[in-house]
Design a protein around this motif. Sequence first.
Motif, PDB file in Angstrom:
ATOM      1  N   GLY A  53      50.685  31.663  47.691  1.00 13.82           N
ATOM      2  CA  GLY A  53      51.135  32.804  46.892  1.00 13.82           C
ATOM      3  C   GLY A  53      50.955  32.561  45.411  1.00 13.82           C
ATOM      4  N   ILE A  54      51.301  31.376  44.951  1.00 16.66           N
ATOM      5  CA  ILE A  54      51.121  31.034  43.533  1.00 16.66           C
ATOM      6  C   ILE A  54      49.637  30.986  43.191  1.00 16.66           C
ATOM      7  CG2 ILE A  54      51.407  29.174  41.843  1.00 16.66           C
ATOM      8  CD1 ILE A  54      54.134  28.597  43.247  1.00 16.66           C
ATOM      9  N   GLY A  55      48.831  30.416  44.092  1.00 11.89           N
ATOM     10  CA  GLY A  55      47.383  30.341  43.847  1.00 11.89           C
ATOM     11  C   GLY A  55      46.743  31.714  43.762  1.00 11.89           C
ATOM     12  N   VAL A  56      47.096  32.602  44.680  1.00 15.72           N
ATOM     13  CA  VAL A  56      46.532  33.960  44.671  1.00 15.72           C
ATOM     14  C   VAL A  56      46.972  34.696  43.411  1.00 15.72           C
ATOM     15  CG1 VAL A  56      46.651  36.204  45.833  1.00 15.72           C
ATOM     16  CG2 VAL A  56      46.240  34.136  47.165  1.00 15.72           C
ATOM     17  N   PHE A  57      48.222  34.507  43.002  1.00 13.99           N
ATOM     18  CA  PHE A  57      48.714  35.147  41.782  1.00 13.99           C
ATOM     19  C   PHE A  57      47.934  34.648  40.569  1.00 13.99           C
ATOM     20  CE2 PHE A  57      51.618  35.273  38.133  1.00 13.99           C
ATOM     21  CZ  PHE A  57      51.895  36.633  38.102  1.00 13.99           C
ATOM     22  N   ALA A  58      47.702  33.335  40.502  1.00 12.51           N
ATOM     23  CA  ALA A  58      46.960  32.759  39.365  1.00 12.51           C
ATOM     24  C   ALA A  58      45.531  33.280  39.328  1.00 12.51           C
ATOM     25  CB  ALA A  58      46.975  31.233  39.455  1.00 12.51           C
ATOM     26  N   VAL A  59      44.898  33.370  40.485  1.00 13.19           N
ATOM     27  CA  VAL A  59      43.527  33.902  40.537  1.00 13.19           C
ATOM     28  C   VAL A  59      43.528  35.361  40.101  1.00 13.19           C
ATOM     29  CG1 VAL A  59      41.643  34.532  42.114  1.00 13.19           C
ATOM     30  CG2 VAL A  59      42.688  32.273  42.266  1.00 13.19           C
ATOM     31  N   GLY A  60      44.508  36.130  40.527  1.00 19.02           N
ATOM     32  CA  GLY A  60      44.606  37.537  40.124  1.00 19.02           C
ATOM     33  C   GLY A  60      44.767  37.692  38.625  1.00 19.02           C
ATOM     34  N   VAL A  61      45.629  36.873  38.037  1.00 13.19           N
ATOM     35  CA  VAL A  61      45.817  36.918  36.582  1.00 13.19           C
ATOM     36  C   VAL A  61      44.513  36.530  35.878  1.00 13.19           C
ATOM     37  CG1 VAL A  61      47.011  35.795  34.653  1.00 13.19           C
ATOM     38  CG2 VAL A  61      48.311  36.565  36.636  1.00 13.19           C
ATOM     39  N   GLY A  62      43.839  35.520  36.396  1.00 12.52           N
ATOM     40  CA  GLY A  62      42.561  35.105  35.810  1.00 12.52           C
ATOM     41  C   GLY A  62      41.511  36.203  35.883  1.00 12.52           C
ATOM     42  N   LEU A  63      41.412  36.866  37.026  1.00  7.76           N
ATOM     43  CA  LEU A  63      40.446  37.959  37.168  1.00  7.76           C
ATOM     44  C   LEU A  63      40.803  39.136  36.268  1.00  7.76           C
ATOM     45  CD1 LEU A  63      39.823  37.959  41.016  1.00  7.76           C
ATOM     46  CD2 LEU A  63      38.211  37.300  39.218  1.00  7.76           C
ATOM     47  N   LEU A  64      42.067  39.419  36.127  1.00 10.47           N
ATOM     48  CA  LEU A  64      42.507  40.494  35.238  1.00 10.47           C
ATOM     49  C   LEU A  64      42.139  40.181  33.791  1.00 10.47           C
ATOM     50  CD1 LEU A  64      44.065  43.181  35.138  1.00 10.47           C
ATOM     51  CD2 LEU A  64      46.133  41.843  34.707  1.00 10.47           C
ATOM     52  N   ALA A  65      42.399  38.960  33.365  1.00  9.80           N
ATOM     53  CA  ALA A  65      42.036  38.545  32.005  1.00  9.80           C
ATOM     54  C   ALA A  65      40.525  38.600  31.817  1.00  9.80           C
ATOM     55  CB  ALA A  65      42.569  37.133  31.736  1.00  9.80           C
ATOM     56  N   TYR A  66      39.783  38.189  32.826  1.00  7.80           N
ATOM     57  CA  TYR A  66      38.320  38.202  32.766  1.00  7.80           C
ATOM     58  C   TYR A  66      37.789  39.623  32.578  1.00  7.80           C
ATOM     59  CZ  TYR A  66      33.520  37.183  34.244  1.00  7.80           C
ATOM     60  OH  TYR A  66      32.164  37.054  34.309  1.00  7.80           O
ATOM     61  N   THR A  67      38.377  40.600  33.291  1.00  5.43           N
ATOM     62  CA  THR A  67      37.905  41.985  33.155  1.00  5.43           C
ATOM     63  C   THR A  67      38.211  42.536  31.773  1.00  5.43           C
ATOM     64  OG1 THR A  67      39.953  42.866  34.106  1.00  5.43           O
ATOM     65  CG2 THR A  67      38.117  42.489  35.611  1.00  5.43           C
ATOM     66  N   PHE A  68      39.347  42.173  31.182  1.00  4.88           N
ATOM     67  CA  PHE A  68      39.648  42.643  29.827  1.00  4.88           C
ATOM     68  C   PHE A  68      38.686  42.046  28.808  1.00  4.88           C
ATOM     69  CE2 PHE A  68      44.005  43.710  31.398  1.00  4.88           C
ATOM     70  CZ  PHE A  68      43.966  45.051  31.041  1.00  4.88           C
ATOM     71  N   ILE A  69      38.328  40.788  28.996  1.00  2.78           N
ATOM     72  CA  ILE A  69      37.397  40.137  28.070  1.00  2.78           C
ATOM     73  C   ILE A  69      36.026  40.799  28.156  1.00  2.78           C
ATOM     74  CG2 ILE A  69      36.149  37.990  27.624  1.00  2.78           C
ATOM     75  CD1 ILE A  69      38.750  36.519  28.479  1.00  2.78           C
ATOM     76  N   PHE A  70      35.569  41.087  29.382  1.00  2.00           N
ATOM     77  CA  PHE A  70      34.267  41.723  29.546  1.00  2.00           C
ATOM     78  C   PHE A  70      34.244  43.138  28.981  1.00  2.00           C
ATOM     79  CE2 PHE A  70      31.948  39.103  32.896  1.00  2.00           C
ATOM     80  CZ  PHE A  70      30.920  38.824  32.018  1.00  2.00           C
ATOM     81  N   LYS A  71      35.293  43.894  29.117  1.00  2.00           N
ATOM     82  CA  LYS A  71      35.355  45.253  28.583  1.00  2.00           C
ATOM     83  C   LYS A  71      35.245  45.242  27.061  1.00  2.00           C
ATOM     84  CE  LYS A  71      37.860  47.750  32.125  1.00  2.00           C
ATOM     85  NZ  LYS A  71      39.066  48.515  32.460  1.00  2.00           N
ATOM     86  N   LYS A  72      35.885  44.278  26.427  1.00  2.00           N
ATOM     87  CA  LYS A  72      35.806  44.180  24.957  1.00  2.00           C
ATOM     88  C   LYS A  72      34.415  43.794  24.506  1.00  2.00           C
ATOM     89  CE  LYS A  72      40.640  43.291  24.061  1.00  2.00           C
ATOM     90  NZ  LYS A  72      41.632  42.441  23.473  1.00  2.00           N
ATOM     91  N   ARG A  73      33.739  42.947  25.258  1.00  2.00           N
ATOM     92  CA  ARG A  73      32.383  42.511  24.883  1.00  2.00           C
ATOM     93  C   ARG A  73      31.386  43.664  25.048  1.00  2.00           C
ATOM     94  NH1 ARG A  73      31.621  36.512  27.479  1.00  2.00           N
ATOM     95  NH2 ARG A  73      33.075  35.460  26.111  1.00  2.00           N
ATOM     96  N   ASP A  74      31.539  44.462  26.133  1.00  2.00           N
ATOM     97  CA  ASP A  74      30.623  45.572  26.388  1.00  2.00           C
ATOM     98  C   ASP A  74      30.762  46.648  25.336  1.00  2.00           C
ATOM     99  OD1 ASP A  74      29.646  44.273  28.570  1.00  2.00           O
ATOM    100  OD2 ASP A  74      30.837  45.419  30.021  1.00  2.00           O
ATOM    101  N   LYS A  75      31.967  46.899  24.850  1.00  3.93           N
ATOM    102  CA  LYS A  75      32.188  47.931  23.853  1.00  3.93           C
ATOM    103  C   LYS A  75      31.796  47.474  22.469  1.00  3.93           C
ATOM    104  CE  LYS A  75      35.923  50.253  26.272  1.00  3.93           C
ATOM    105  NZ  LYS A  75      37.330  50.615  26.264  1.00  3.93           N
ATOM    106  N   GLY A  76      31.902  46.201  22.231  1.00  6.07           N
ATOM    107  CA  GLY A  76      31.725  45.633  20.889  1.00  6.07           C
ATOM    108  C   GLY A  76      30.336  45.435  20.556  1.00  6.07           C
TER     109      GLY A  76
END
Length: 100
Positions: A77-100
């Motif tokens: 459960g902790i591992g899946v949560f950490a991966v989810g948070v990582g993927l969420l952060a990754y998508t926000f970083i990519f969205k900023k790069r695509d717009k910028g």
Amino acid sequence: MGFYIFGSYVASEVSDGRKKISSAQSTVDGIDSLSKVTPFTKGLGKAATGSAQKKINKGREDVRKYQILADWMHGVGIGVFAVGVGLLAYTFIFKKRDKG
């Protein structure tokens, strides 16, 4: 999150099982100590508590197995949560790069 919550449920059931086992063991130990008063009652005490002691031992084995299951579920459960948070952060970083 579901793994962690279910793991917590299993852990609480394990805790309840440990309390019941402890209570049963106290009862069996009390009967055993009373039966050791005379050589005649010694044999009777073992006969009376032998089957209960086997059930207690089996219960202890089951508790160990379920505790391991609960620990694994917490870890997953902790591992899946950490991966989810990582993927969420990754998508926000990519969205900023695509717009910028």
